[in-house]
Design an enzyme around this catalytic site. Structure first.
Site, PDB file in Angstrom:
ATOM      1  N   ASP A 218       8.437  -1.809   6.607  1.00 54.80           N
ATOM      2  CA  ASP A 218       8.316  -2.634   5.397  1.00 54.80           C
ATOM      3  C   ASP A 218       9.658  -3.112   4.833  1.00 54.80           C
ATOM      4  O   ASP A 218       9.774  -4.280   4.442  1.00 54.80           O
ATOM      5  CB  ASP A 218       7.511  -1.882   4.335  1.00 54.80           C
ATOM      6  CG  ASP A 218       6.087  -1.597   4.811  1.00 54.80           C
ATOM      7  OD1 ASP A 218       5.682  -2.140   5.863  1.00 54.80           O
ATOM      8  OD2 ASP A 218       5.370  -0.831   4.140  1.00 54.80           O
TER       9      ASP A 218
ATOM     10  N   ASP B 184       0.902  -1.172   0.000  1.00 55.76           N
ATOM     11  CA  ASP B 184       0.000   0.000   0.000  1.00 55.76           C
ATOM     12  C   ASP B 184       0.932   1.211   0.000  1.00 55.76           C
ATOM     13  O   ASP B 184       1.139   1.855   1.012  1.00 55.76           O
ATOM     14  CB  ASP B 184      -0.939  -0.010   1.200  1.00 55.76           C
ATOM     15  CG  ASP B 184      -0.233  -0.111   2.549  1.00 55.76           C
ATOM     16  OD1 ASP B 184       0.843  -0.753   2.616  1.00 55.76           O
ATOM     17  OD2 ASP B 184      -0.744   0.428   3.547  1.00 55.76           O
TER      18      ASP B 184
END
Length: 321
Positions: A250, A14
């Site tokens: 991430d 995302d």
């Protein structure tokens, strides 16, 4: 970028700021080929995530990597709106309000779910998936093609919290909380799964000392990434002043996928609570504690060695672009 490595990787992002860093880590890592990016919702809506990924790939000279659209909302809702806190941390455009040129490459027409299924069938054990957003796309792929659970090499996800509190509730981490039902389908599947959660990502921090090193390169990629990450660092100064930096959520998952020795782990059959005040909690499953397990949870991280590798890969990449 020449496709040469035996190991293949797909990112499911995302695409906000730390997702952009995950892209850079995967592009910069010498021992893996990034073969595609699936877009998810969370920090931004899915079309924006795809657009951001394409812009970042172009900035990094990795225009051979295709980008696909994933599911636009959770498995139990009909719509998704970006939370105000996400816009505060990542900017409304998801990449720190930094303006990057519009990408020349278009988003692929094949769905992200179908791309993942096809890639698993093509590459099998050589393929690693790194989802750093909600697990909606992976759960949808498992539902459509259950065989991929035992065919894919590994799934290393950024999400969850086992030994620390959540970041959207007492127990729940944001990615899992977006779609706990999908996450539970993933955690209770036969996938070879590694959870890189808040337990370790809050220990791996980046500061303006590192972003200044990128500025000093005097390259477009170095300057743009420094601008993007400085926005993230400034947001952390407001939301998490005790950390004294921004968390590399991430990109740590990408790092652990490629080198599991960065972390110490616990093998634990888990489930995800999908109702009540514990919604989104990732916790051991009492019914399967003594069963063979396929889930590994990262508990501690060699943050110094990881950060050194992170900076080597990204700085080397930014020097060329």
């Amino acid at each position: 970028m020449l496709l040469m490595a035996k190991r293949k990787m797909i990112l499911d992002l995302d695409t906000g700021i730390d997702d952009a860093l995950a892209i850079a880590y995967a592009v910069g890592a010498p021992d893996v080929d990034l073969i595609g990016i699936i877009s998810s919702y969370g920090n931004v809506v899915v079309p924006q995530a795809a657009d951001n990924s394409l812009r970042i790939l172009e900035l990094l000279g990795a225009t051979d990597v295709p980008v696909f659209l994933g599911e636009p909302h959770s498995s139990t809702t009909e719509h998704f709106d970006v939370m105000a806190i996400s816009q505060q941390i990542h900017g409304k455009n998801g990449i720190g309000e930094v303006d990057l040129p519009a990408p020349k490459r278009a988003v692929e027409t094949q769905s992200g779910v179908d791309f993942l299924i096809d890639a698993v069938h093509q590459y099998g054990a050589d393929l690693t998936l790194v989802p750093t957003g909600p697990l909606t796309n992976l759960a949808a792929a498992l539902k459509k093609a259950p065989d991929i659970a035992t065919t894919i090499g590994n799934v290393t996800l950024m999400g969850g919290a086992l030994t620390v509190p959540g970041n959207v509730s007492h127990f729940a981490e944001a990615n899992i909380n977006q779609d706990a039902e999908a996450a539970n389908d993933v955690f209770t599947s036969d996938l070879n799964l590694t959870m890189v959660g808040l337990d370790v990502t809050l220990r791996t921090l980046l500061t303006k000392h590192e972003t200044q090193q990128w500025r000093d390169l005097k390259t477009t990629a170095g300057a743009k990434f420094a601008d993007i990450v400085d926005y993230y660092i400034a947001a952390y100064e407001v939301t998490s002043p005790d950390l004294h930096g921004c968390a590399l959520h991430d990109p740590l998952a990408v790092g652990v996928a490629l080198d599991p020795s960065f972390v110490t782990t616990l093998d634990l059959n888990m489930f995800v609570e999908a109702e009540g005040v514990d919604y989104g909690r990732t916790i051991g499953d009492p019914a399967r504690l003594n069963d063979p397990t396929n889930v590994t949870v990262a508990l501690t991280v060699d943050k110094d060695r990881y950060l050194k590798t992170f900076m080597t890969y990204l700085t080397t990449l930014f020097k060329k672009n």
